[in-house]
Design an enzyme around this catalytic site. Structure first.
Site, PDB file in Angstrom:
ATOM      1  N   LYS A 164       8.843 -17.839  33.986  1.00  0.00           N
ATOM      2  CA  LYS A 164       8.537 -17.227  32.962  1.00  0.00           C
ATOM      3  C   LYS A 164      10.015 -17.172  32.156  1.00  0.00           C
ATOM      4  CE  LYS A 164      10.608 -13.682  32.746  1.00  0.00           C
ATOM      5  NZ  LYS A 164      11.481 -12.553  32.626  1.00  0.00           N
ATOM      6  N   THR A 165      10.055 -17.157  30.877  1.00  0.00           N
ATOM      7  CA  THR A 165      11.125 -16.630  30.203  1.00  0.00           C
ATOM      8  C   THR A 165      10.790 -17.346  28.473  1.00  0.00           C
ATOM      9  OG1 THR A 165      13.409 -16.546  29.609  1.00  0.00           O
ATOM     10  CG2 THR A 165      12.884 -18.396  30.771  1.00  0.00           C
ATOM     11  N   LYS A 217      18.795 -14.219  -4.309  1.00  0.00           N
ATOM     12  CA  LYS A 217      19.861 -13.723  -4.293  1.00  0.00           C
ATOM     13  C   LYS A 217      20.398 -13.174  -2.899  1.00  0.00           C
ATOM     14  CE  LYS A 217      17.397  -9.063  -4.620  1.00  0.00           C
ATOM     15  NZ  LYS A 217      17.214  -7.935  -5.334  1.00  0.00           N
ATOM     16  N   ASP A 231      15.182 -17.696  35.653  1.00  0.00           N
ATOM     17  CA  ASP A 231      16.146 -18.215  36.745  1.00  0.00           C
ATOM     18  C   ASP A 231      16.476 -17.039  37.547  1.00  0.00           C
ATOM     19  OD1 ASP A 231      17.253 -17.378  34.614  1.00  0.00           O
ATOM     20  OD2 ASP A 231      19.027 -18.485  34.565  1.00  0.00           O
ATOM     21  N   ASP A 232      17.179 -16.142  37.246  1.00  0.00           N
ATOM     22  CA  ASP A 232      17.548 -15.046  38.217  1.00  0.00           C
ATOM     23  C   ASP A 232      16.567 -14.464  39.184  1.00  0.00           C
ATOM     24  OD1 ASP A 232      20.310 -15.179  37.284  1.00  0.00           O
ATOM     25  OD2 ASP A 232      19.849 -13.945  35.753  1.00  0.00           O
ATOM     26  N   GLY A 281      13.138 -10.073  31.340  1.00  0.00           N
ATOM     27  CA  GLY A 281      12.628  -9.951  30.000  1.00  0.00           C
ATOM     28  C   GLY A 281      11.079 -10.099  30.068  1.00  0.00           C
ATOM     29  N   ASP A 319      13.243 -17.633  26.819  1.00  0.00           N
ATOM     30  CA  ASP A 319      14.545 -18.452  26.371  1.00  0.00           C
ATOM     31  C   ASP A 319      14.395 -19.926  26.534  1.00  0.00           C
ATOM     32  OD1 ASP A 319      15.358 -15.873  26.491  1.00  0.00           O
ATOM     33  OD2 ASP A 319      16.554 -16.050  28.317  1.00  0.00           O
ATOM     34  N   TYR A 328      13.043  -8.995  20.377  1.00  0.00           N
ATOM     35  CA  TYR A 328      12.096  -8.013  20.991  1.00  0.00           C
ATOM     36  C   TYR A 328      10.701  -8.310  20.282  1.00  0.00           C
ATOM     37  CZ  TYR A 328      16.122  -6.477  23.397  1.00  0.00           C
ATOM     38  OH  TYR A 328      17.248  -6.282  24.004  1.00  0.00           O
ATOM     39  N   GLU A 329      10.791  -8.833  18.933  1.00  0.00           N
ATOM     40  CA  GLU A 329       9.560  -8.991  18.231  1.00  0.00           C
ATOM     41  C   GLU A 329       8.685  -9.963  18.655  1.00  0.00           C
ATOM     42  OE1 GLU A 329      12.536  -8.972  17.272  1.00  0.00           O
ATOM     43  OE2 GLU A 329      12.830  -7.494  15.233  1.00  0.00           O
ATOM     44  N   GLY A 338      17.308 -15.695  23.263  1.00  0.00           N
ATOM     45  CA  GLY A 338      17.549 -16.953  24.116  1.00  0.00           C
ATOM     46  C   GLY A 338      18.556 -16.929  24.957  1.00  0.00           C
ATOM     47  N   ARG A 389      15.045  -5.538  36.133  1.00  0.00           N
ATOM     48  CA  ARG A 389      15.861  -6.553  36.600  1.00  0.00           C
ATOM     49  C   ARG A 389      16.638  -6.478  37.814  1.00  0.00           C
ATOM     50  NH1 ARG A 389      16.329 -10.203  32.545  1.00  0.00           N
ATOM     51  NH2 ARG A 389      16.005  -9.345  30.347  1.00  0.00           N
TER      52      ARG A 389
END
Ligand code: FBP
Length: 559
Positions: free
Chosen positions: A203-204, A243, A176-177, A82, A206, A427-428, A252, A146
């Site tokens: 990288k991640t 309201k 990790d993967d 990702g 998460d 994704y934002e 994550g 991936r």
């Protein structure tokens, strides 16, 4: 017509900071080695599988006065998994180090993730290409993917591609993967005397690729700040209109580091932590009861609004569902090649699954709404993970909390209104312009990755530590990938993988939430972090995450 935004123009000029040990230049480094290391768990199996790369020492770099130029080298780089803010800067740091070491060296970028090295899809980086992406978000410079690297055929093909390009080093930027891929490839390259080194970069968004040696993965800082800005804006909207209840699912994957960090930055009314749900063995019903209770208590105070943070991976941590998913994964692995299952209608598929599960798991599966059943049956990712981003837990919870409140209303235990909005933020935040922290950290990781190669290492993760201090005091070095590995079940089989770090319930970060949760539920103690600042006073531009600050402070007190 404008080609670049004003911020893009200014960010391209930003010069990322390097640790003092690296700032002296790539040709002026010395390396010191620690003692032999071992895997985090399942040492014997990991050693057996990684005979050539197991047990290496942790290494650290220092600046030296010597100047040792490097022979010309060709290196390949892969962005994997990702997106995470800062990936482009890892490549920029790697490129700059490589060119400083020898201007004739070349950097190749494999396109579309690990499949690029297998299929020989690549570009050669130039100054112009790199300069157009410095300090920008996204992975669009070469794309990502991936693909899991694990078969002999994939390794052979990768070797051919590297040999054709004269590549003697590959950098894999991933979570990790993806770093498990890096460890497998490194081992295979050594076993087959190819002379090709492999280095990983953490990288991640998460935040779950961390341990005693890796303080945080890159991208977590920017992504959590982006989500915190959005949540802060929603909190203000909720507090203005008074309201709506907003149920926000946050990315994550498994761990709740993102949700916890965002909670500390914004102080919402409800924050669910998957790890706590598992530890306390909470059922789905108990989670719903807890949420409905907070809604009812606030309603009794005249507050028919609030915000609840829901971790993306929650469903996998609810004990009864976790056990069902584990058996469902095994069942799906078997049914993968079953024609009758593959061609069956949806309801028939549900029945086949129920028939294969034990009575308890079948009952849990049946109790879930169709939408969640469908989402649980979707393909696993290439690494065998449930695609939790596609499971709409936020909608499931709104539905169940609504039903519970209706029951409570009948019993006179709920007097207000419950009108809910759902959101999913993920994704934002993954391609935002990297914060100054991530811009500096990523550039350092990339630069350092080449330093590890220069010293002949392979099967290492680029590491930059002491991250709560100013960048000049960061400590650069490397950690053997096998040190972070253990055996886990994937696609129905035990495989070596890098161990994910989950939220520690006795850790300093969770403690802050635990101590304040009740107050934040009922009193409106909202904080509005605003957007990431790239230029201006250090007090707003250089802040780290609360997670990093609290964890590093706790480490210091423990020493
Ligand atoms: P990585 O572990 O590869 O960094 O991916 C992180 C992540 O953003 C998770 O938070 C999320 O569950 C997943 O990717 C979504 O995957 P996809 O981009 O394939 O939809």
């Amino acid at each position: 017509m404008k080609e670049l935004s004003s911020l893009q123009i200014e960010r391209l000029k930003y010069q990322p900071k390097l640790p003092a040990s690296l700032a002296g230049g790539i040709n002026s480094l010395t390396m010191s080695e620690g003692s032999k290391t071992q895997a985090v768990k399942d040492c014997e199996q990991i050693e057996e599988l990684f005979k050539n790369t197991y047990g290496k020492p942790v290494v650290t770099f220092k600046s030296s006065s010597s100047k040792e130029a490097c022979e010309k080298r060709n290196i390949g780089v892969i962005l994997s998994g990702g997106q995470a803010p800062g990936g482009h800067n890892v490549i920029a740091g790697l490129y700059d180090a490589l060119k400083q070491s020898n201007p004739e060296s070349k950097l190749y970028g494999f396109l579309g993730g690990p499949s690029g090295i297998i299929d020989g899809d690549y570009i050669e980086f130039t100054d112009e290409k790199i300069d157009a992406y410095r300090n920008t978000g996204g992975f669009d410079i070469i794309g990502s993917g991936r693909t899991k690297l694990e078969t002999e055929e994939q390794f052979q093909k990768s070797l051919k591609v590297c040999q054709n390009l004269g590549i003697t080093g590959v950098v894999i930027i991933g979570g990790d993967d993806s770093n498990t891929n890096a460890a497998m490839l490194a081992e295979w390259f050594v076993k087959n005397n190819t002379g090709i080194q492999v280095i990983g970069c953490p990288k991640t968004i998460d935040g779950d690729l961390k341990n005693d040696q890796i303080e945080i993965s890159f991208g977590f800082d920017t992504a959590t700040k982006t989500y915190a800005e959005l949540i802060g804006n929603i909190l203000r909207d909720a507090n203005s209109a008074k309201k709506y209840w907003h149920f926000v699912k946050l990315m994550g994957r498994s761990a709740t580091h993102v949700g916890l960090e965002v909670a500390l930055q914004t102080q919402p009314n409800i924050t669910l932590i998957s790890e706590e749900v598992e530890e306390k063995k909470m059922s789905l019903r108990q989670i719903v009861d807890y949420m409905a209770d907070v809604v009812a208590k606030r309603a009794a105070m005249g507050k028919n609004f609030g915000i609840a943070l829901i971790p993306e991976g929650l469903i996998e941590f609810i004990p009864e569902i976790k056990s069902m998913i584990a058996n469902l994964n095994d069942t799906l692995a078997v049914l993968e090649n079953d024609e009758a299952y593959k061609t069956a209608e949806e309801n028939a598929k549900f029945e086949i699954i129920k028939g294969k599960l034990n009575a308890e798991d079948a009952a849990v599966f049946s109790s879930l709404p169709t939408m969640i059943k469908q989402q649980l049956l979707m393909d696993r990712d290439p690494h065998g993970n449930v695609q939790v981003s596609k499971i709409e837990t936020e909608k499931l919870l709104i539905e169940m909390v609504s039903e519970k409140l209706a029951e409570m209303k009948k019993a006179g235990a709920f007097v207000g209104k419950f009108s809910a909005q759902c959101h999913f933020f993920g994704y934002e935040g993954r391609c935002a312009f990297p914060s100054n922290f991530d811009a500096d950290y990523c550039y350092s990781l990339g630069y350092n990755a080449f330093a590890l190669m220069k010293f002949g290492l392979t099967g290492y993760l680029s590491s930059v530590k002491n991250l709560s201090a100013p960048a000049s005091e960061w400590v650069a070095g490397g950690v053997p990938l096998t040190m972070m590995m253990n055996m886990e079940k994937r696609h129905g089989q035990f495989k070596p993988v890098i161990k994910k770090a989950l939220v520690e319930l006795d850790g300093p970060v969770f403690k802050v939430l635990e101590e304040n949760r009740e107050k934040w539920a009922l009193e409106d103690k909202y904080i509005f972090p605003g957007s990431i600042q790239y230029f201006g006073p250090s007090s707003v531009c250089d802040i780290t995450t609360e997670t990093l600050r609290l964890e590093n402070a706790a480490k210091l007190t423990a020493v």
